[in-house]
Design a protein around this motif. Structure first.
Motif, PDB file in Angstrom:
ATOM      1  N   ALA A   1       0.706  -1.152   0.027  1.00 31.21           N
ATOM      2  CA  ALA A   1      -0.046  -0.002  -0.038  1.00 31.21           C
ATOM      3  C   ALA A   1       0.989   1.330  -0.030  1.00 31.21           C
ATOM      4  CB  ALA A   1      -1.044  -0.001   1.253  1.00 31.21           C
ATOM      5  N   MET A   2       2.111   1.260   0.772  1.00 30.94           N
ATOM      6  CA  MET A   2       2.910   2.448   0.922  1.00 30.94           C
ATOM      7  C   MET A   2       3.326   2.792  -0.569  1.00 30.94           C
ATOM      8  SD  MET A   2       6.360   2.916   2.987  1.00 30.94           S
ATOM      9  CE  MET A   2       7.167   1.293   2.140  1.00 30.94           C
ATOM     10  N   LEU A   3       3.779   1.501  -1.326  1.00 34.00           N
ATOM     11  CA  LEU A   3       4.567   1.833  -2.577  1.00 34.00           C
ATOM     12  C   LEU A   3       3.470   2.419  -3.744  1.00 34.00           C
ATOM     13  CD1 LEU A   3       6.483  -1.884  -2.904  1.00 34.00           C
ATOM     14  CD2 LEU A   3       7.469   1.005  -2.418  1.00 34.00           C
ATOM     15  N   ASP A   4       2.250   1.768  -3.471  1.00 37.52           N
ATOM     16  CA  ASP A   4       0.930   2.231  -4.306  1.00 37.52           C
ATOM     17  C   ASP A   4       0.853   3.692  -4.019  1.00 37.52           C
ATOM     18  OD1 ASP A   4       0.690  -0.273  -5.604  1.00 37.52           O
ATOM     19  OD2 ASP A   4      -0.932  -0.825  -4.328  1.00 37.52           O
ATOM     20  N   ARG A   5       0.759   4.060  -2.677  1.00 36.30           N
ATOM     21  CA  ARG A   5       0.472   5.572  -2.474  1.00 36.30           C
ATOM     22  C   ARG A   5       1.780   6.571  -2.839  1.00 36.30           C
ATOM     23  NH1 ARG A   5      -0.409   6.965   3.908  1.00 36.30           N
ATOM     24  NH2 ARG A   5       1.845   6.491   3.952  1.00 36.30           N
ATOM     25  N   ALA A   6       3.000   5.900  -2.763  1.00 40.05           N
ATOM     26  CA  ALA A   6       4.323   6.678  -3.333  1.00 40.05           C
ATOM     27  C   ALA A   6       4.138   6.764  -5.002  1.00 40.05           C
ATOM     28  CB  ALA A   6       5.640   5.929  -2.928  1.00 40.05           C
ATOM     29  N   ARG A   7       3.623   5.714  -5.387  1.00 45.90           N
ATOM     30  CA  ARG A   7       3.503   5.867  -6.950  1.00 45.90           C
ATOM     31  C   ARG A   7       2.267   6.973  -7.288  1.00 45.90           C
ATOM     32  NH1 ARG A   7       4.837   0.295  -7.266  1.00 45.90           N
ATOM     33  NH2 ARG A   7       2.755  -0.308  -6.668  1.00 45.90           N
ATOM     34  N   MET A   8       1.311   7.059  -6.675  1.00 50.39           N
ATOM     35  CA  MET A   8       0.218   7.820  -6.885  1.00 50.39           C
ATOM     36  C   MET A   8       0.699   9.313  -6.614  1.00 50.39           C
ATOM     37  SD  MET A   8      -3.125   5.870  -5.593  1.00 50.39           S
ATOM     38  CE  MET A   8      -4.154   7.331  -6.122  1.00 50.39           C
ATOM     39  N   PHE A   9       1.216   9.563  -5.517  1.00 52.36           N
ATOM     40  CA  PHE A   9       1.804  11.027  -5.230  1.00 52.36           C
ATOM     41  C   PHE A   9       2.711  11.303  -6.369  1.00 52.36           C
ATOM     42  CE2 PHE A   9       0.568  10.532  -0.620  1.00 52.36           C
ATOM     43  CZ  PHE A   9      -0.309  11.808  -0.666  1.00 52.36           C
ATOM     44  N   THR A  10       3.769  10.297  -6.900  1.00 51.90           N
ATOM     45  CA  THR A  10       4.631  10.916  -7.545  1.00 51.90           C
ATOM     46  C   THR A  10       3.965  11.180  -9.132  1.00 51.90           C
ATOM     47  OG1 THR A  10       6.513   9.283  -6.681  1.00 51.90           O
ATOM     48  CG2 THR A  10       6.414   9.954  -9.160  1.00 51.90           C
ATOM     49  N   SER A  11       2.973  10.425  -9.533  1.00 53.08           N
ATOM     50  CA  SER A  11       2.152  10.410 -10.663  1.00 53.08           C
ATOM     51  C   SER A  11       1.641  12.026 -10.574  1.00 53.08           C
ATOM     52  CB  SER A  11       1.213   9.426 -10.872  1.00 53.08           C
ATOM     53  OG  SER A  11       0.602   9.695 -11.889  1.00 53.08           O
ATOM     54  N   SER A  12       0.782  12.097  -9.486  1.00 56.32           N
ATOM     55  CA  SER A  12       0.370  13.535  -9.434  1.00 56.32           C
ATOM     56  C   SER A  12       1.002  14.627  -9.404  1.00 56.32           C
ATOM     57  CB  SER A  12      -0.566  13.487  -7.963  1.00 56.32           C
ATOM     58  OG  SER A  12      -0.939  14.648  -7.626  1.00 56.32           O
ATOM     59  N   ASP A  13       2.321  14.364  -8.829  1.00 54.46           N
ATOM     60  CA  ASP A  13       3.245  15.656  -8.656  1.00 54.46           C
ATOM     61  C   ASP A  13       3.783  15.722 -10.328  1.00 54.46           C
ATOM     62  OD1 ASP A  13       3.160  15.505  -5.985  1.00 54.46           O
ATOM     63  OD2 ASP A  13       5.126  14.614  -5.628  1.00 54.46           O
ATOM     64  N   LEU A  14       4.167  14.849 -10.828  1.00 58.88           N
ATOM     65  CA  LEU A  14       4.352  14.824 -12.397  1.00 58.88           C
ATOM     66  C   LEU A  14       3.521  15.414 -13.159  1.00 58.88           C
ATOM     67  CD1 LEU A  14       6.238  11.454 -12.676  1.00 58.88           C
ATOM     68  CD2 LEU A  14       7.340  13.886 -12.778  1.00 58.88           C
ATOM     69  N   HIS A  15       2.185  15.283 -12.912  1.00 54.05           N
ATOM     70  CA  HIS A  15       1.149  15.764 -13.755  1.00 54.05           C
ATOM     71  C   HIS A  15       0.953  16.955 -13.319  1.00 54.05           C
ATOM     72  CE1 HIS A  15      -2.706  16.026 -15.590  1.00 54.05           C
ATOM     73  NE2 HIS A  15      -3.423  16.556 -14.643  1.00 54.05           N
TER      74      HIS A  15
END
Length: 456
Positions: free
Chosen positions: A123-137
């Motif tokens: 869940a932590m890895l998924d959350r990190a990916r989502m935050f990263t994706s949001s930041d990049l967007h």
């Protein structure tokens, strides 16, 4: 226990682990308000049974949701996480029930509940990916906004100049046609036409007079107007004729052959021709500038390329970026120096992402320097690496915050002027392209160093 068994993320864990969670957790109910606050360390793991929790941020593109939790999710602090604070408040959207496990119990949780721990790490890895994706967007949208604003400002001046010159060209052509009709009615002799052609040759082939000072040019225009008035010609022809290589001596020679209304018509025809050629040159220069800007934005964005690694011309990327930042550079009267070695290799990277790196670093450098400051961009080969350095003579980065500048959401800019994700995005994009970034700073000199792998 029954709710843990039905939980989407943790329901597959053995009953012994559910028992441990139930025994060590505290059930909490929220109707509204804030579950966790921005800037504060989260103290507990949240196992959501039902409800809706949302984190929204506004990074200059409007408030929008970057993360949410619903029944069946886990949130808050997680085992093995770095313990970073949330980017904004986590807000309760509806009736929410959670089981909270304090961080102090995480060592016991990891030992007693290995299946739950594995699920929480995922869940932590998924959350990190989502935050990263949001930041990049978000950063892409912010970069697009800066790019659009810079492009609009840059293209406005040449577009306005081309429109203005085109309108003036029509009036100049009308004046030329009117003067040509008057000349035709004068039935000039071959000798008179030859005298007019000699003056016209001076208008066409003589070098421009930009080297003259403003005072000298004004004196030349006044002298030309006096000459025209003295010979009964239209004094309005003085302005265009004074911008050419025509001399008063040449006009005296013309007046010896052509006089009266024919002299006035010939001078008006010559002046109109000068105006048409000057306006045509202005239109060409303006449209060429627009073409260059379109080429720069096309090269910057790689709009005709798939987002995959390739051999990238860093020299061209930096040039395109500086072109698009031209309005900001001029507004602060910043001097830009570009030093690129002749043997600079191509980098192996995703071109659009690399240009986003240059845009962020150069934009930050322009923000850092004072009016009439200096920014230097250098690029060279360092063994198997390509090295780019961006140096500004701004106040520098204080030592106490230098280690935090690449942290997400950290910014020293005022409210509404910085998101705190620009340098974090730069670091991530370079990592994605197998590159590195470092910084050295003292008062009066800040240097960002970027290293990139070269092509095969």
């Amino acid at each position: 226990m029954a709710r843990l068994k039905r939980h989407r993320a943790l329901g597959h864990a053995p009953e012994t682990e559910h028992t441990w969670l139930a025994a060590h957790g505290t059930t909490q109910v929220f109707e509204s308000g804030t579950m966790t606050s921005k800037g504060e360390q989260v103290a507990s793991l949240f196992i959501l049974f039902e409800g809706h929790v949302v984190i929204r941020v506004d990074r200059g593109i409007g408030s929008h949701k970057i993360f949410e939790w619903r029944g069946g999710d886990v949130g808050g602090a997680l085992p093995y996480s770095r313990g970073a604070s949330p980017p904004n408040d986590a807000v309760i959207e509806e009736h929410t029930e959670v089981l909270t496990i304090p961080k102090e119990l995480f060592p016991d949780l990891i030992r007693e509940c290995p299946v739950v721990t594995a699920a929480l790490v995922h869940a932590m890895l998924d959350r990190a990916r989502m935050f990263t994706s949001s930041d990049l967007h978000d950063e892409k949208l912010l970069s697009l906004g800066r790019l659009s604003a810079g492009f609009a400002h840059e293209v406005n001046n040449p577009a306005s100049a081309a429109t203005r010159s085109a309108k003036m060209t029509a009036a100049a052509l009308n004046a030329s046609e009117e003067a040509a009709r008057a000349l035709a009615a004068s039935r000039l002799s071959d000798a008179q036409l030859e005298a007019i052609d000699m003056v016209r040759a001076l208008c066409v082939t003589s070098p421009p007079l930009e080297a003259l000072s403003a005072v000298t040019r004004a004196d030349r225009e006044d002298a030309m107007a006096d000459w025209l008035t003295g010979h009964g010609a239209d004094a309005s022809s003085a302005v265009p004729l004074s911008e050419t290589g025509v001399t008063l001596a040449a006009l005296d020679t013309l007046a010896e052959t052509v006089s009266g209304s024919a002299l006035d018509a010939s001078l008006r025809w010559l002046a109109a021709g000068v105006q048409v050629r000057a306006l045509s040159a202005e239109i060409e220069a303006a449209t060429s500038r627009i073409y260059d800007l379109v080429a720069a934005i096309k090269g910057f964005s790689y709009m005709d390329r798939a987002p995959s690694p390739e051999l990238v011309d860093v020299r061209r990327g930096i040039a395109d970026t500086l072109t698009l930042l031209g309005a900001k550079t001029r507004s602060k009267s910043v001097r830009i120096s570009v030093e690129v070695t002749d043997d600079l290799p191509r980098a192996y990277a995703i071109g659009a992402e690399l240009n986003q790196v240059w845009m962020n670093l150069l934009d930050n450098a322009l923000d850092a320097v004072h009016a009439e400051g200096h920014v230097t961009v250098s690029a060279s080969r360092q063994r198997e690496w390509l090295s780019v350095k961006i140096i500004d003579d701004g106040p520098g980065i204080p030592p106490e915050i230098r280690g935090r500048i690449f942290d997400p959401f950290f910014t020293t800019k005022g409210v509404g002027k910085g998101t705190g994700i620009g340098l974090d995005i730069v670091r991530r994009l370079l990592q994605r392209n197998a590159g590195e970034i470092g910084v050295e700073s003292v008062p009066g000199r800040t240097e960002f160093q970027v290293r990139l792998p070269t092509g095969p």
